[in-house]
Design a protein around this motif. Sequence first.
Motif, PDB file in Angstrom:
ATOM      1  N   LEU A   7      -6.602 -34.523  33.774  1.00  0.00           N
ATOM      2  CA  LEU A   7      -5.952 -34.391  34.738  1.00  0.00           C
ATOM      3  C   LEU A   7      -5.635 -35.471  35.572  1.00  0.00           C
ATOM      4  N   ASN A   8      -6.584 -36.364  35.365  1.00  0.00           N
ATOM      5  CA  ASN A   8      -6.521 -37.632  36.163  1.00  0.00           C
ATOM      6  C   ASN A   8      -7.054 -38.611  35.102  1.00  0.00           C
ATOM      7  N   PRO A   9      -5.908 -39.389  34.300  1.00  0.00           N
ATOM      8  CA  PRO A   9      -6.373 -40.509  33.526  1.00  0.00           C
ATOM      9  C   PRO A   9      -7.016 -41.390  34.068  1.00  0.00           C
ATOM     10  N   ASP A  10      -6.911 -41.599  35.606  1.00  0.00           N
ATOM     11  CA  ASP A  10      -7.343 -42.811  36.363  1.00  0.00           C
ATOM     12  C   ASP A  10      -8.911 -42.742  36.746  1.00  0.00           C
ATOM     13  N   PHE A  11      -9.255 -41.292  36.386  1.00  0.00           N
ATOM     14  CA  PHE A  11     -10.613 -41.000  37.201  1.00  0.00           C
ATOM     15  C   PHE A  11     -11.873 -41.705  36.368  1.00  0.00           C
ATOM     16  N   ALA A  12     -12.276 -42.814  36.795  1.00  0.00           N
ATOM     17  CA  ALA A  12     -13.238 -43.559  36.143  1.00  0.00           C
ATOM     18  C   ALA A  12     -14.499 -42.921  35.695  1.00  0.00           C
ATOM     19  N   ASP A  13     -15.215 -42.254  36.627  1.00  0.00           N
ATOM     20  CA  ASP A  13     -16.476 -41.567  36.464  1.00  0.00           C
ATOM     21  C   ASP A  13     -16.284 -40.677  35.127  1.00  0.00           C
ATOM     22  N   ALA A  14     -15.064 -39.945  34.996  1.00  0.00           N
ATOM     23  CA  ALA A  14     -14.775 -38.769  33.793  1.00  0.00           C
ATOM     24  C   ALA A  14     -14.844 -39.487  32.616  1.00  0.00           C
ATOM     25  N   LYS A  15     -13.850 -40.699  32.666  1.00  0.00           N
ATOM     26  CA  LYS A  15     -13.605 -41.643  31.559  1.00  0.00           C
ATOM     27  C   LYS A  15     -14.939 -41.999  31.000  1.00  0.00           C
ATOM     28  N   GLU A  16     -15.911 -42.557  31.805  1.00  0.00           N
ATOM     29  CA  GLU A  16     -17.261 -43.035  31.503  1.00  0.00           C
ATOM     30  C   GLU A  16     -18.208 -42.008  30.858  1.00  0.00           C
ATOM     31  N   ASN A  17     -17.955 -40.742  31.486  1.00  0.00           N
ATOM     32  CA  ASN A  17     -18.816 -39.871  30.734  1.00  0.00           C
ATOM     33  C   ASN A  17     -18.472 -39.213  29.452  1.00  0.00           C
ATOM     34  N   PHE A  18     -17.083 -39.199  29.461  1.00  0.00           N
ATOM     35  CA  PHE A  18     -16.544 -38.772  28.114  1.00  0.00           C
ATOM     36  C   PHE A  18     -16.707 -39.712  27.082  1.00  0.00           C
ATOM     37  N   TYR A  19     -16.636 -40.860  27.251  1.00  0.00           N
ATOM     38  CA  TYR A  19     -16.984 -41.899  26.176  1.00  0.00           C
ATOM     39  C   TYR A  19     -18.533 -41.859  25.970  1.00  0.00           C
ATOM     40  N   ARG A  20     -19.303 -41.708  26.822  1.00  0.00           N
ATOM     41  CA  ARG A  20     -20.744 -41.398  26.857  1.00  0.00           C
ATOM     42  C   ARG A  20     -21.126 -40.410  25.897  1.00  0.00           C
ATOM     43  N   VAL A  21     -20.533 -39.132  26.246  1.00  0.00           N
ATOM     44  CA  VAL A  21     -20.782 -37.917  25.486  1.00  0.00           C
ATOM     45  C   VAL A  21     -20.111 -38.108  23.951  1.00  0.00           C
ATOM     46  N   ALA A  22     -19.166 -38.809  23.866  1.00  0.00           N
ATOM     47  CA  ALA A  22     -18.458 -38.840  22.755  1.00  0.00           C
ATOM     48  C   ALA A  22     -19.083 -39.884  21.616  1.00  0.00           C
ATOM     49  N   ASN A  23     -19.917 -40.855  22.006  1.00  0.00           N
ATOM     50  CA  ASN A  23     -21.045 -41.520  21.471  1.00  0.00           C
ATOM     51  C   ASN A  23     -21.995 -40.564  20.838  1.00  0.00           C
ATOM     52  N   TRP A  24     -22.458 -39.543  21.596  1.00  0.00           N
ATOM     53  CA  TRP A  24     -23.487 -38.519  20.941  1.00  0.00           C
ATOM     54  C   TRP A  24     -22.745 -37.661  19.758  1.00  0.00           C
TER      55      TRP A  24
END
Length: 281
Positions: free
Chosen positions: A129-146
């Motif tokens: 929805l918002n590719p520039d949303f830094a918090d969401a990107k950080e959260n997504f990368y964090r959960v992706a590592n799991w």
Amino acid sequence: MPNSNAKSHRSHRGGQEAGRRELVSRSLQSAQHCLEDQDFGTAYAHYLLVLNLAPELKTTVKETFQFTLFKWAEELDSLARIQDLFNCYEQALELYPNDEVICNSMGEHLFRMGFRDEAAGYFHKAVKLNPDFADAKENFYRVANWLVERWHFIMLNDTKRNITYLKAIENVVRSGCRSVLDIGTGTGILSMFAKKAGAPYVYACELSKTMYELACDVVAANNMGSEIKLLHLKSLDIEIPKHIPERVSLVVTETVDAGLFGEGIVESLIHAWEHLLLQPK
């Protein structure tokens, strides 16, 4: 007489509209008083009423509604009222289905509760929805590592291995295999190899929701979204003709790297052979 009835009807509608405006105004005032008293649950209920009665105010009250939702969700979380918390987010997302901030917040709650696959879905939606949303990107990368096993990256960067798979699939498809099932598709690479080799019908299944959504994005980015049917299913749950129209002539998989028996691949391949794969005549 007809004119009298029409006037009466207009007067009735006018009264209803005035009543609606009055109720909305009072509810907004009540919500504000509740926020001042830090009664976030009651404030949230008032905002729900306002937004259902006056959807035209969605933009106006959006930020205050988000603040109220997040504060009320924190209280519900601290009281272990988990179902109520999720119900509030579902209501909020019905009102604001494309709100990246609410999606991200929902994902954060899910992640803290251990629902990592579901959390990844909300973080992914927020980023889309918002590719520039830094918090969401950080959260997504964090959960992706799991969720994304590290060996996926090793495989994808193993050029020799990938070329070997590609050539093997090309040889089999060109020898007459017209339909292919990719078990545990991961990023969808083998499915795309099969399509590139010329297989008319390509199906792929993936149990992990995160990997399934990733495969959908990768396949779409390679302009094969309409040519490869992706299934969010375990291979053992695939039914004919419910999920695929008929038995396939080739089964491919790349799930043996992390442990042949640990990932249940033997059971999956036996099932594919018995139920999904065309038997030799």
